[in-house]
Each structure stands twice: as structure tokens, then as C-alpha cells.
Motif scaffolding. Sequence first.
Motif, PDB file in Angstrom:
ATOM      1  N   TRP A 188       0.819  -1.214   0.000  1.00 11.33           N
ATOM      2  CA  TRP A 188       0.000   0.000   0.000  1.00 11.33           C
ATOM      3  C   TRP A 188       0.850   1.260   0.000  1.00 11.33           C
ATOM      4  O   TRP A 188       0.344   2.363  -0.237  1.00 11.33           O
ATOM      5  N   PHE A 189       2.120   1.128   0.253  1.00  9.52           N
ATOM      6  CA  PHE A 189       3.046   2.251   0.147  1.00  9.52           C
ATOM      7  C   PHE A 189       3.813   2.202  -1.175  1.00  9.52           C
ATOM      8  O   PHE A 189       4.092   3.247  -1.765  1.00  9.52           O
ATOM      9  N   VAL A 190       4.149   0.995  -1.617  1.00  8.58           N
ATOM     10  CA  VAL A 190       4.893   0.852  -2.863  1.00  8.58           C
ATOM     11  C   VAL A 190       4.093   1.361  -4.051  1.00  8.58           C
ATOM     12  O   VAL A 190       4.632   2.065  -4.917  1.00  8.58           O
ATOM     13  N   GLU A 242      15.390  -5.521   4.442  1.00  7.42           N
ATOM     14  CA  GLU A 242      15.355  -4.192   5.029  1.00  7.42           C
ATOM     15  C   GLU A 242      16.388  -3.264   4.390  1.00  7.42           C
ATOM     16  O   GLU A 242      16.121  -2.073   4.184  1.00  7.42           O
ATOM     17  N   THR A 243      17.558  -3.791   4.052  1.00  2.00           N
ATOM     18  CA  THR A 243      18.533  -2.936   3.362  1.00  2.00           C
ATOM     19  C   THR A 243      18.069  -2.616   1.944  1.00  2.00           C
ATOM     20  O   THR A 243      18.346  -1.528   1.429  1.00  2.00           O
ATOM     21  N   ARG A 244      17.359  -3.561   1.305  1.00  2.00           N
ATOM     22  CA  ARG A 244      16.782  -3.246  -0.011  1.00  2.00           C
ATOM     23  C   ARG A 244      15.764  -2.115   0.092  1.00  2.00           C
ATOM     24  O   ARG A 244      15.648  -1.280  -0.809  1.00  2.00           O
ATOM     25  N   LEU A 245      15.031  -2.101   1.193  1.00  2.00           N
ATOM     26  CA  LEU A 245      14.058  -1.032   1.425  1.00  2.00           C
ATOM     27  C   LEU A 245      14.749   0.324   1.479  1.00  2.00           C
ATOM     28  O   LEU A 245      14.325   1.288   0.829  1.00  2.00           O
ATOM     29  N   TRP A 246      15.835   0.400   2.241  1.00  2.00           N
ATOM     30  CA  TRP A 246      16.584   1.655   2.331  1.00  2.00           C
ATOM     31  C   TRP A 246      17.210   2.024   0.986  1.00  2.00           C
ATOM     32  O   TRP A 246      17.279   3.208   0.618  1.00  2.00           O
ATOM     33  N   TYR A 247      17.685   1.015   0.260  1.00  2.00           N
ATOM     34  CA  TYR A 247      18.306   1.302  -1.033  1.00  2.00           C
ATOM     35  C   TYR A 247      17.287   1.900  -1.996  1.00  2.00           C
ATOM     36  O   TYR A 247      17.588   2.847  -2.736  1.00  2.00           O
ATOM     37  N   SER A 248      16.061   1.365  -1.994  1.00  2.27           N
ATOM     38  CA  SER A 248      15.004   1.920  -2.841  1.00  2.27           C
ATOM     39  C   SER A 248      14.736   3.373  -2.473  1.00  2.27           C
ATOM     40  O   SER A 248      14.594   4.236  -3.349  1.00  2.27           O
ATOM     41  N   VAL A 262      12.696  -2.238  -8.825  1.00  5.66           N
ATOM     42  CA  VAL A 262      13.168  -3.630  -8.874  1.00  5.66           C
ATOM     43  C   VAL A 262      13.382  -4.156  -7.460  1.00  5.66           C
ATOM     44  O   VAL A 262      12.953  -5.266  -7.109  1.00  5.66           O
ATOM     45  N   PHE A 263      14.031  -3.349  -6.617  1.00  4.13           N
ATOM     46  CA  PHE A 263      14.277  -3.776  -5.240  1.00  4.13           C
ATOM     47  C   PHE A 263      12.988  -3.845  -4.426  1.00  4.13           C
ATOM     48  O   PHE A 263      12.845  -4.710  -3.553  1.00  4.13           O
ATOM     49  N   CYS A 264      12.046  -2.953  -4.710  1.00  2.00           N
ATOM     50  CA  CYS A 264      10.751  -3.008  -4.033  1.00  2.00           C
ATOM     51  C   CYS A 264      10.003  -4.289  -4.410  1.00  2.00           C
ATOM     52  O   CYS A 264       9.397  -4.951  -3.554  1.00  2.00           O
ATOM     53  N   ILE A 265      10.033  -4.634  -5.690  1.00  4.42           N
ATOM     54  CA  ILE A 265       9.343  -5.839  -6.155  1.00  4.42           C
ATOM     55  C   ILE A 265       9.956  -7.088  -5.541  1.00  4.42           C
ATOM     56  O   ILE A 265       9.250  -8.017  -5.143  1.00  4.42           O
ATOM     57  N   ILE A 266      11.287  -7.123  -5.445  1.00  4.55           N
ATOM     58  CA  ILE A 266      11.945  -8.262  -4.794  1.00  4.55           C
ATOM     59  C   ILE A 266      11.438  -8.411  -3.363  1.00  4.55           C
ATOM     60  O   ILE A 266      11.151  -9.521  -2.898  1.00  4.55           O
ATOM     61  N   ASN A 267      11.298  -7.289  -2.658  1.00  7.17           N
ATOM     62  CA  ASN A 267      10.796  -7.348  -1.288  1.00  7.17           C
ATOM     63  C   ASN A 267       9.357  -7.851  -1.223  1.00  7.17           C
ATOM     64  O   ASN A 267       8.982  -8.577  -0.304  1.00  7.17           O
ATOM     65  N   ASN A 306      22.476 -10.531   7.994  1.00 13.00           N
ATOM     66  CA  ASN A 306      21.596  -9.718   7.154  1.00 13.00           C
ATOM     67  C   ASN A 306      20.952 -10.475   6.026  1.00 13.00           C
ATOM     68  O   ASN A 306      20.476  -9.894   5.057  1.00 13.00           O
ATOM     69  N   ARG A 307      20.901 -11.795   6.114  1.00  8.54           N
ATOM     70  CA  ARG A 307      20.177 -12.546   5.091  1.00  8.54           C
ATOM     71  C   ARG A 307      18.686 -12.371   5.258  1.00  8.54           C
ATOM     72  O   ARG A 307      18.192 -12.073   6.337  1.00  8.54           O
ATOM     73  N   GLY A 308      17.950 -12.645   4.171  1.00  5.76           N
ATOM     74  CA  GLY A 308      16.505 -12.588   4.242  1.00  5.76           C
ATOM     75  C   GLY A 308      15.928 -11.649   3.228  1.00  5.76           C
ATOM     76  O   GLY A 308      16.565 -10.724   2.810  1.00  5.76           O
TER      77      GLY A 308
END
Length: 260
Positions: free
Chosen positions: A9-11, A67-73, A102-107, A258-260
Motif C-alpha cells: 500500500w506504500f509501494v 530491510e537494506t533493499r528497502l533503504w536502497y530503494s 526492482v528492489f521493491c518488487i523483490i521485497n 543480514n540474510r533474508g
Amino acid sequence: MITWDNFIWFVVPAAGCWIAGAWMALKSSEKSRAAQILTLLGILIMGSFIVGLWMFLERPPLRTMGETRLWYSFFMGVSGMLTYWRWHYRWILSFSTLVALVFCIINLLKPEIHDQSLMPALQSFWFVPHVTVYMFSYSVLGCAFMLSCMGLYRHKAEYLSMADELVYTGTAFLTVGMLTGAIWAKDAWGNYWSWDPKETWAAITWAMFLLYIHLRLFRKSKPSTLYVILIGGFLALQMCWYGVNYLPAAQQSVHLYNRG
């Protein structure tokens, strides 16, 4: 209450703003105020999710790869907007939007990132500045990577002047990230540096961007060579960020939290 279940709902609105902003930038021959406002709105939406998730988890959302992908986006949106605002390259928002999404979709496709726990080593003052500074540097260097690809493709040296400022900024933040990481490592594990696989790739990444800066300052290489170095540095950065997690030598690494 904001959890990972609410992420979509935020993406969706953030993506809509970023895509619309990128489209406005491409359409306008002048610097588009609408493109900047839309991109900023997308950043604020993504930022509000990070703040809400932080409150729900009761810890910084920086532990897992998700979570790091979230920050990267989030930071890709910031870096793309700043690059567009500074140099008015109309296509930069399209690239930064694509990478961020792309990183948001991966999440969205990885439900295993739902985790509230925070291991003792991460309960350190240096945890938040180390990871956020790194993520920002990665996003800035990501924009430099985009410029290097475009410069190499078009066989033009003009992109180097833009890449210079991005690389100087990104490398400065990368250096701060390494220093805070070393202090954190000393506090958590007793050593500033242990040549762990992740630390080794961090050093390789740092050295490649320093090589670019050295060659650029002393005018010792052709533009094509400099572009290749930047591309190589960005690939090394990807290896440092998440690629090392899949190396056999890294299976006992202290950085596998930091896996996941």
C-alpha cells in the motif's frame, strides 16, 4: 500499525509518483518542477513506511537483506532526484525509478523478510549510522554507474564531469561507512578488521573507486577506461552488499545476520 504486510500500500503510490515524475522529466526540455515534486512525494511515501516499520519493529529496519533493499530503494529515489536537480539529465529519474522499483518488487516477493529480532551484535550505537551511510553511498554510486554506462554506450566524455561529483560524494560516504563499521566491529567482536569475505570485498570496492579518483585527478586514462572502472566498482559493490552471502567461504561470516 505499519508492518511488512502493508508494504504494497506504500509501494504502489510511491511507484506511481516516481513513474509520473520520470515521465514528466522525459517530456520536458527544461528542468521540470512537477517531476521534482512527484519524485519527492514518492520519497516521502517510502520514508513514511520506513518510519512506521521502525516503530512497529521497535528497532531500526536494517537487519535483513530485505530491510537494506528497502533503504536502497528509498535512497535511489533521493539520489536520482538530487542528480536530476543538479544536472538536469532527463533520463536519470527513469533509471533511478527502475532500480528502486526492482528492489521493491523483490521485497514484495520475499515474505521471509518478516522478522522482529535483533541479535546482540546489532544492538550497537554504530549499527544505524554504519548501514544507513552505506546505503546512501550505494545509491549515489549507483547513479554514477548509470552515467558510466551511458557514457560508455554513447562514447562521450561529458558524463565524467557529473560522475566525478557523484563518485567523490559516494566514496566519501563509503569511507565513513567503513570507519563506523570498523569501530562497530571492535566493539562487537574485538577487532577493527579481520579480512572477513565481506570486509575484503568492501576493501576491493573502496580501492576501485579510489583508483577512479586518482586516475581522474591526474588525467592518466581515457574516458572509456574510467567508465569501465566505475562499472567494475559498482559490480564489486554488489558483491560486497549481497553477493558474498552465497560464497562458500562466507558461510561462517559474522556478516550473515543480514540474510533474508
